[in-house]
Design a protein around this motif. Structure first.
Motif, PDB file in Angstrom:
ATOM      1  N   ARG A 157      -1.787 -42.024 -42.765  1.00 16.99           N
ATOM      2  CA  ARG A 157      -2.339 -42.120 -41.407  1.00 16.99           C
ATOM      3  C   ARG A 157      -1.218 -42.314 -40.389  1.00 16.99           C
ATOM      4  NH1 ARG A 157      -3.963 -46.282 -38.048  1.00 16.99           N
ATOM      5  NH2 ARG A 157      -5.640 -45.735 -36.574  1.00 16.99           N
ATOM      6  N   SER A 158      -0.268 -43.182 -40.714  1.00 14.08           N
ATOM      7  CA  SER A 158       0.849 -43.428 -39.799  1.00 14.08           C
ATOM      8  C   SER A 158       1.685 -42.164 -39.611  1.00 14.08           C
ATOM      9  CB  SER A 158       1.733 -44.561 -40.322  1.00 14.08           C
ATOM     10  OG  SER A 158       1.031 -45.785 -40.331  1.00 14.08           O
ATOM     11  N   ARG A 159       1.950 -41.457 -40.694  1.00 10.18           N
ATOM     12  CA  ARG A 159       2.728 -40.214 -40.608  1.00 10.18           C
ATOM     13  C   ARG A 159       2.009 -39.191 -39.737  1.00 10.18           C
ATOM     14  NH1 ARG A 159       6.721 -38.874 -44.325  1.00 10.18           N
ATOM     15  NH2 ARG A 159       5.998 -36.717 -44.217  1.00 10.18           N
ATOM     16  N   ALA A 160       0.681 -39.075 -39.915  1.00  6.62           N
ATOM     17  CA  ALA A 160      -0.090 -38.112 -39.129  1.00  6.62           C
ATOM     18  C   ALA A 160      -0.069 -38.471 -37.650  1.00  6.62           C
ATOM     19  CB  ALA A 160      -1.528 -38.047 -39.641  1.00  6.62           C
ATOM     20  N   LEU A 161      -0.209 -39.757 -37.337  1.00  7.21           N
ATOM     21  CA  LEU A 161      -0.163 -40.204 -35.943  1.00  7.21           C
ATOM     22  C   LEU A 161       1.196 -39.893 -35.317  1.00  7.21           C
ATOM     23  CD1 LEU A 161      -1.949 -43.678 -36.195  1.00  7.21           C
ATOM     24  CD2 LEU A 161      -2.798 -41.656 -34.983  1.00  7.21           C
ATOM     25  N   ILE A 162       2.252 -40.120 -36.083  1.00  7.74           N
ATOM     26  CA  ILE A 162       3.599 -39.866 -35.575  1.00  7.74           C
ATOM     27  C   ILE A 162       3.820 -38.379 -35.350  1.00  7.74           C
ATOM     28  CG2 ILE A 162       6.061 -39.957 -36.159  1.00  7.74           C
ATOM     29  CD1 ILE A 162       5.418 -42.599 -37.667  1.00  7.74           C
ATOM     30  N   LEU A 163       3.381 -37.555 -36.282  1.00  7.37           N
ATOM     31  CA  LEU A 163       3.554 -36.107 -36.139  1.00  7.37           C
ATOM     32  C   LEU A 163       2.785 -35.573 -34.934  1.00  7.37           C
ATOM     33  CD1 LEU A 163       3.399 -34.974 -39.870  1.00  7.37           C
ATOM     34  CD2 LEU A 163       5.351 -34.727 -38.335  1.00  7.37           C
ATOM     35  N   ASP A 164       1.553 -36.051 -34.741  1.00  5.09           N
ATOM     36  CA  ASP A 164       0.767 -35.612 -33.584  1.00  5.09           C
ATOM     37  C   ASP A 164       1.442 -36.042 -32.283  1.00  5.09           C
ATOM     38  OD1 ASP A 164      -1.124 -34.462 -35.205  1.00  5.09           O
ATOM     39  OD2 ASP A 164      -2.567 -36.108 -35.051  1.00  5.09           O
ATOM     40  N   ALA A 165       1.919 -37.273 -32.250  1.00  7.15           N
ATOM     41  CA  ALA A 165       2.583 -37.782 -31.050  1.00  7.15           C
ATOM     42  C   ALA A 165       3.876 -37.027 -30.785  1.00  7.15           C
ATOM     43  CB  ALA A 165       2.861 -39.279 -31.207  1.00  7.15           C
ATOM     44  N   ALA A 166       4.604 -36.705 -31.840  1.00  7.09           N
ATOM     45  CA  ALA A 166       5.869 -35.985 -31.676  1.00  7.09           C
ATOM     46  C   ALA A 166       5.635 -34.564 -31.182  1.00  7.09           C
ATOM     47  CB  ALA A 166       6.621 -35.963 -33.006  1.00  7.09           C
ATOM     48  N   THR A 167       4.597 -33.907 -31.686  1.00  8.85           N
ATOM     49  CA  THR A 167       4.282 -32.562 -31.220  1.00  8.85           C
ATOM     50  C   THR A 167       3.986 -32.581 -29.727  1.00  8.85           C
ATOM     51  OG1 THR A 167       3.392 -31.939 -33.383  1.00  8.85           O
ATOM     52  CG2 THR A 167       2.766 -30.575 -31.527  1.00  8.85           C
ATOM     53  N   ALA A 168       3.236 -33.577 -29.276  1.00  4.47           N
ATOM     54  CA  ALA A 168       2.920 -33.703 -27.850  1.00  4.47           C
ATOM     55  C   ALA A 168       4.179 -33.992 -27.029  1.00  4.47           C
ATOM     56  CB  ALA A 168       1.882 -34.805 -27.641  1.00  4.47           C
ATOM     57  N   GLU A 169       5.031 -34.882 -27.520  1.00  2.00           N
ATOM     58  CA  GLU A 169       6.245 -35.254 -26.785  1.00  2.00           C
ATOM     59  C   GLU A 169       7.245 -34.103 -26.743  1.00  2.00           C
ATOM     60  OE1 GLU A 169       9.031 -37.818 -24.756  1.00  2.00           O
ATOM     61  OE2 GLU A 169       6.858 -37.808 -25.009  1.00  2.00           O
ATOM     62  N   PHE A 170       7.474 -33.462 -27.884  1.00  2.00           N
ATOM     63  CA  PHE A 170       8.380 -32.313 -27.911  1.00  2.00           C
ATOM     64  C   PHE A 170       7.823 -31.165 -27.077  1.00  2.00           C
ATOM     65  CE2 PHE A 170       9.975 -33.974 -32.175  1.00  2.00           C
ATOM     66  CZ  PHE A 170      11.190 -34.396 -31.660  1.00  2.00           C
ATOM     67  N   GLY A 171       6.500 -30.977 -27.131  1.00  2.00           N
ATOM     68  CA  GLY A 171       5.872 -29.918 -26.356  1.00  2.00           C
ATOM     69  C   GLY A 171       5.995 -30.151 -24.866  1.00  2.00           C
ATOM     70  N   ALA A 172       5.979 -31.411 -24.451  1.00  2.00           N
ATOM     71  CA  ALA A 172       6.062 -31.747 -23.026  1.00  2.00           C
ATOM     72  C   ALA A 172       7.489 -31.695 -22.503  1.00  2.00           C
ATOM     73  CB  ALA A 172       5.462 -33.126 -22.786  1.00  2.00           C
ATOM     74  N   HIS A 173       8.467 -32.072 -23.342  1.00  2.00           N
ATOM     75  CA  HIS A 173       9.833 -32.254 -22.841  1.00  2.00           C
ATOM     76  C   HIS A 173      10.902 -31.476 -23.598  1.00  2.00           C
ATOM     77  CE1 HIS A 173       8.236 -35.465 -20.347  1.00  2.00           C
ATOM     78  NE2 HIS A 173       7.690 -36.007 -21.414  1.00  2.00           N
ATOM     79  N   GLY A 174      10.520 -30.751 -24.659  1.00  2.00           N
ATOM     80  CA  GLY A 174      11.528 -30.091 -25.473  1.00  2.00           C
ATOM     81  C   GLY A 174      12.244 -31.090 -26.360  1.00  2.00           C
ATOM     82  N   TYR A 175      13.097 -30.575 -27.246  1.00  2.81           N
ATOM     83  CA  TYR A 175      13.808 -31.473 -28.161  1.00  2.81           C
ATOM     84  C   TYR A 175      14.769 -32.385 -27.400  1.00  2.81           C
ATOM     85  CZ  TYR A 175      16.717 -33.170 -31.969  1.00  2.81           C
ATOM     86  OH  TYR A 175      17.389 -33.984 -32.847  1.00  2.81           O
ATOM     87  N   ALA A 176      15.529 -31.807 -26.491  1.00  2.00           N
ATOM     88  CA  ALA A 176      16.545 -32.588 -25.781  1.00  2.00           C
ATOM     89  C   ALA A 176      15.928 -33.677 -24.922  1.00  2.00           C
ATOM     90  CB  ALA A 176      17.407 -31.664 -24.914  1.00  2.00           C
ATOM     91  N   GLY A 177      14.792 -33.380 -24.305  1.00  2.00           N
ATOM     92  CA  GLY A 177      14.182 -34.343 -23.394  1.00  2.00           C
ATOM     93  C   GLY A 177      13.266 -35.348 -24.053  1.00  2.00           C
ATOM     94  N   ALA A 178      12.863 -35.087 -25.290  1.00  2.00           N
ATOM     95  CA  ALA A 178      11.947 -35.998 -25.985  1.00  2.00           C
ATOM     96  C   ALA A 178      12.662 -37.291 -26.355  1.00  2.00           C
ATOM     97  CB  ALA A 178      11.391 -35.328 -27.236  1.00  2.00           C
ATOM     98  N   ARG A 179      11.935 -38.397 -26.326  1.00  2.00           N
ATOM     99  CA  ARG A 179      12.476 -39.707 -26.671  1.00  2.00           C
ATOM    100  C   ARG A 179      11.689 -40.310 -27.836  1.00  2.00           C
ATOM    101  NH1 ARG A 179      15.847 -37.761 -24.448  1.00  2.00           N
ATOM    102  NH2 ARG A 179      16.883 -38.259 -22.461  1.00  2.00           N
ATOM    103  N   VAL A 180      12.427 -40.809 -28.810  1.00  2.00           N
ATOM    104  CA  VAL A 180      11.784 -41.416 -29.981  1.00  2.00           C
ATOM    105  C   VAL A 180      10.916 -42.593 -29.549  1.00  2.00           C
ATOM    106  CG1 VAL A 180      12.192 -42.641 -32.150  1.00  2.00           C
ATOM    107  CG2 VAL A 180      13.567 -40.634 -31.586  1.00  2.00           C
ATOM    108  N   SER A 181      11.367 -43.351 -28.574  1.00  2.00           N
ATOM    109  CA  SER A 181      10.589 -44.493 -28.095  1.00  2.00           C
ATOM    110  C   SER A 181       9.252 -44.036 -27.510  1.00  2.00           C
ATOM    111  CB  SER A 181      11.381 -45.277 -27.053  1.00  2.00           C
ATOM    112  OG  SER A 181      11.736 -44.450 -25.958  1.00  2.00           O
ATOM    113  N   ALA A 182       9.267 -42.888 -26.816  1.00  2.00           N
ATOM    114  CA  ALA A 182       8.032 -42.358 -26.249  1.00  2.00           C
ATOM    115  C   ALA A 182       7.094 -41.871 -27.350  1.00  2.00           C
ATOM    116  CB  ALA A 182       8.343 -41.224 -25.280  1.00  2.00           C
ATOM    117  N   ILE A 183       7.661 -41.267 -28.392  1.00  2.00           N
ATOM    118  CA  ILE A 183       6.847 -40.823 -29.532  1.00  2.00           C
ATOM    119  C   ILE A 183       6.192 -42.026 -30.203  1.00  2.00           C
ATOM    120  CG2 ILE A 183       6.930 -39.749 -31.820  1.00  2.00           C
ATOM    121  CD1 ILE A 183       9.260 -38.014 -30.711  1.00  2.00           C
TER     122      ILE A 183
END
Length: 204
Positions: A21-47
């Motif tokens: 469940r934790s892995r799935a939540l992280i992957l979903d959040a990361a897809t949204a963060e990377f999608g919004a800001h790209g790899y360079a602009g994404a922040r692990v803290s925001a994910i």
């Protein structure tokens, strides 16, 4: 007075479910963060904040930002295989890709960001599916079903760009059609039009 019931340690199966469940939540959040800001602009803290977990858990499961991005890339490759299984007519494949803007908008934005940030690195998307499509188009050329002066590889790129237009060119769509380019009604109509055009081009 009875003694309080001792706290029970979670069973291995429960720990596994929590982990998944934790892995799935992280992957979903990361897809949204990377999608919004790209790899360079994404922040692990925001994910981590999006997923409702601590940053250390991302390092534990994915070994940081790069590992998380690679995990999402593998997810997208699996999704590609679902969208375009072997033997499916190309117009239907294109229709399905266009509909990803409805079903998986963050994933489509992430794919667009991957192109914007591409700098000729060795990290490239899987080309297996594209190779199969290109070979099929070449066979159609040999059979006389497609003009000989068409470059199949360029044609595949054009077709993929077409399916992503609602994500990459929303302002053009709104300016030409007066329609919300992100509305499900428009996206379904657009996906149907993509398939119709592919059929008129003799692609399936």
């Amino acid at each position: 007075m009875s003694a309080s019931t001792p706290r029970r340690s979670p069973k291995a199966q429960e720990r596994h479910r929590d982990s998944e469940r934790s892995r799935a939540l992280i992957l979903d959040a990361a897809t949204a963060e990377f999608g919004a800001h790209g790899y360079a602009g994404a922040r692990v803290s925001a994910i981590a904040a999006r997923a409702g977990v601590n940053v250390q858990l991302i390092s534990y499961y994915f070994d940081g930002k790069e590992g998380l991005y690679q995990a999402i890339s593998r997810q997208w490759q699996e999704r590609q295989a679902q969208l375009a299984p072997a033997g499916m007519p190309l117009p239907e494949q294109l229709r399905r890709f266009a509909l990803e803007a409805v079903h998986n908008p963050d994933g489509v934005r992430l794919l667009a960001w991957t192109g914007l940030e591409y700098a000729g690195s060795e990290a490239r998307p899987s080309t297996d599916m594209f190779a199969e499509t290109i070979n099929e188009l070449r066979k159609r050329q040999e059979a006389g079903d497609l003009p000989a002066d068409l470059d199949p590889a360029c044609l595949v790129v054009m077709l993929m760009a077409m399916t992503m237009a609602p994500t990459t060119l929303p302002h053009v769509i709104e300016g030409t059609s007066g329609t919300d380019p992100r509305s499900p009604e428009f996206l379904n109509r657009f996906a149907d039009q993509v398939a119709i055009l592919a059929r008129h081009l003799g692609l399936g």
